[in-house]
Write an enzyme that holds these catalytic residues in place. Structure first.
Site, PDB file in Angstrom:
ATOM      1  N   TYR A   1       5.295   9.328  -7.344  1.00 52.28           N
ATOM      2  CA  TYR A   1       5.911   9.665  -6.059  1.00 52.28           C
ATOM      3  C   TYR A   1       5.864  11.169  -5.860  1.00 52.28           C
ATOM      4  O   TYR A   1       6.542  11.913  -6.567  1.00 52.28           O
ATOM      5  CB  TYR A   1       7.344   9.145  -6.085  1.00 52.28           C
ATOM      6  CG  TYR A   1       8.202   9.400  -4.872  1.00 52.28           C
ATOM      7  CD1 TYR A   1       8.482   8.370  -3.985  1.00 52.28           C
ATOM      8  CD2 TYR A   1       8.807  10.628  -4.650  1.00 52.28           C
ATOM      9  CE1 TYR A   1       9.313   8.576  -2.897  1.00 52.28           C
ATOM     10  CE2 TYR A   1       9.635  10.841  -3.560  1.00 52.28           C
ATOM     11  CZ  TYR A   1       9.881   9.801  -2.687  1.00 52.28           C
ATOM     12  OH  TYR A   1      10.719  10.003  -1.609  1.00 52.28           O
TER      13      TYR A   1
ATOM     14  N   LYS B 219       1.679   8.065  -4.347  1.00 50.30           N
ATOM     15  CA  LYS B 219       2.269   8.127  -3.004  1.00 50.30           C
ATOM     16  C   LYS B 219       2.270   9.585  -2.601  1.00 50.30           C
ATOM     17  O   LYS B 219       3.043  10.382  -3.146  1.00 50.30           O
ATOM     18  CB  LYS B 219       3.695   7.567  -3.071  1.00 50.30           C
ATOM     19  CG  LYS B 219       4.500   7.604  -1.787  1.00 50.30           C
ATOM     20  CD  LYS B 219       5.915   7.035  -2.076  1.00 50.30           C
ATOM     21  CE  LYS B 219       6.784   6.939  -0.832  1.00 50.30           C
ATOM     22  NZ  LYS B 219       7.183   8.260  -0.295  1.00 50.30           N
TER      23      LYS B 219
END
Lengths: 297, 297
Positions: free
Chosen positions: A131, A159
């Site tokens: 992330y 991501k």
């Protein structure tokens, strides 16, 4: 599982606890829309505001409601010890993937972050999504570090934060990252306002805030982009400009989407953990008007 | 209690828990130096990395060891609910003051932060110090907000981040803040490298990282400045330039001071919560050389 629309639902809560019924409604809405995966307890799911026990319970509900749709949850915490505990808890209740933000209090170095991902990937048995969101983690990845982490076992996706608004620049950015990561690792875009640009630039997934509440609208745009119809995906995104304007004007997406969830009666007020609050007054009216006009669903 | 040298000790820990004996040694060192107050569980005390139970236990040890010296602890957490619980825990074990940073995950608005301080000050019965440190909280105070919060009951001090290196600018900054807060609320400087400048500019306290490990050196500088000998305080601070250079070059004060504590055998390695670590190799040698040359104590 790291392809297509990954929908990030809110975790509705008030000062006494999580509203499990409202959370169930939100997840059921995603199942009906047949999203590709559900990203529970993301930043949109307020993972950072919940206790370890609450996080495991929410993960369990998500898995139970999601049926065949794979559930990913964030295991973010500032301390490696806690991240490892959260990873264990999440796997116990059957999540199909873990999302790991390098959440920080003291500023982290590249080596700190690499060692965190190394420790976690040595101790899990489900795929992990990296992330990258400096806005909440306050850590800035570089591509060299992304490349090293992406070669660790179990890493399945990255991501990334919003790409450039200029299509060529967005593509160059995605290509640059692609060049340093293994083929099996997908790249997913976040930052809803530039999702179409990201998908058109070669991202395989959209890690979506609006998709957590309006999965049908988000799914059409995702599928359109992923089947190669870039112009139509761009048109669909431009149509949503009044929503993107709200995200820009109102300090990000969370409070807007949480207000929209209250307006659509998925949740009741309050639905965010204090000191966070949804909007009242004129801003609330503006949100109501936008979600109705755009017929978001 | 919000005057003079407020010394912020480390909370030594490893992956199995807090090293209570080492923490006790650090607090005893502060008692021997007769610091004005002890700021346990500050950013330097790694409050953000500890569980609620651990934080109460550390607060209790600090209070027990500190004797007559007042102890303040941070009650920072991203969620108001948790801040209120931590305030209750800390008061139960006898702390004399609370330190409240507007710790954030989602970006906070001025109204969010005001409402947090309002909720907390309505529920406590010891003085509170407002913690202004954008570097760790990612929230930027403005003076209008400081003024409103400083008028709430129980607020006794504001811990401001480093002031300008230019004495006149530092004084203008302190004067500007002073103009909007009640007389009984003190202003304390943090950011050790500019502490002398801050004290010379009218701050009444130094919320000190180096003072948590080297209280005698820090106390002389504090007392010199607070008795009006600005030139001598400046000279004492300039003498410490090799330490300030370490703070600048090594990503802040925490890891440098934690390494110094290991070198001086107050603590054993590891002493920071992973993914944070103290320095090894050349940087460790440089730290060892600096603390010896400067005869810090």
């Amino acid at each position: 599982m790291f392809n297509g629309l990954s929908a990030f639902p809110l975790t509705p809560m008030n000062e006494t606890g999580v509203d499990e019924q409202a959370f169930t409604r939100l997840v059921e809405n995603l199942v009906l829309a047949n999203v590709s995966s559900i990203g529970a307890l993301g930043s949109t799911g307020s993972y950072a505001y919940l206790s370890r026990t609450e996080r495991q319970r929410v993960a369990q509900i998500a898995v139970e409601c999601a049926g065949e749709i794979p559930v990913m949850v964030s295991i973010g915490a500032v301390r490696t010890r806690d991240v490892l505990d959260l990873a264990e808890d999440a796997q116990q209740v059957g999540v199909k993937a873990l999302l790991l933000p390098p959440m920080s209090y003291q500023k982290l170095t590249d080596e700190d972050v690499y060692s965190l991902y190394q420790a976690v990937t040595s101790n899990i048995s489900v795929p992990l999504c990296v992330y990258d969101n400096p806005g909440t983690t306050h850590f800035e990845f570089n591509d060299e570090l992304h490349g090293r982490i992406a070669h660790l076992p179990w890493v399945g996706s990255i991501k990334i934060p919003g790409v450039s608004v200029v299509p060529d620049e967005a593509k160059a950015r995605v290509d640059r990252l692609r060049a340093v990561i293994p083929k099996h690792v997908t790249i997913g875009v976040s930052g809803d306002t530039l999702a179409a640009t990201g998908l058109n630039a070669g991202c395989e997934a959209w890690y979506s805030v609006m998709g957590g509440l309006f999965p049908n609208t988000a799914k059409i745009m995702t599928d359109t982009a992923l089947t190669g119809n870039a112009a139509e995906a761009t048109r669909l995104s431009r149509r949503l400009e009044p929503l993107w304007a709200l995200f820009r004007d109102c300090g990000g997406s969370l409070r807007v989407i949480a207000t929209a969830a209250e307006l659509r009666q998925f949740t009741t007020t309050p639905s965010l953990p204090l000191p966070l609050r949804t909007f009242t007054g004129e801003t609330r009216q503006r949100i109501a008007a936008v979600i109705d006009e755009l017929e978001l669903s």
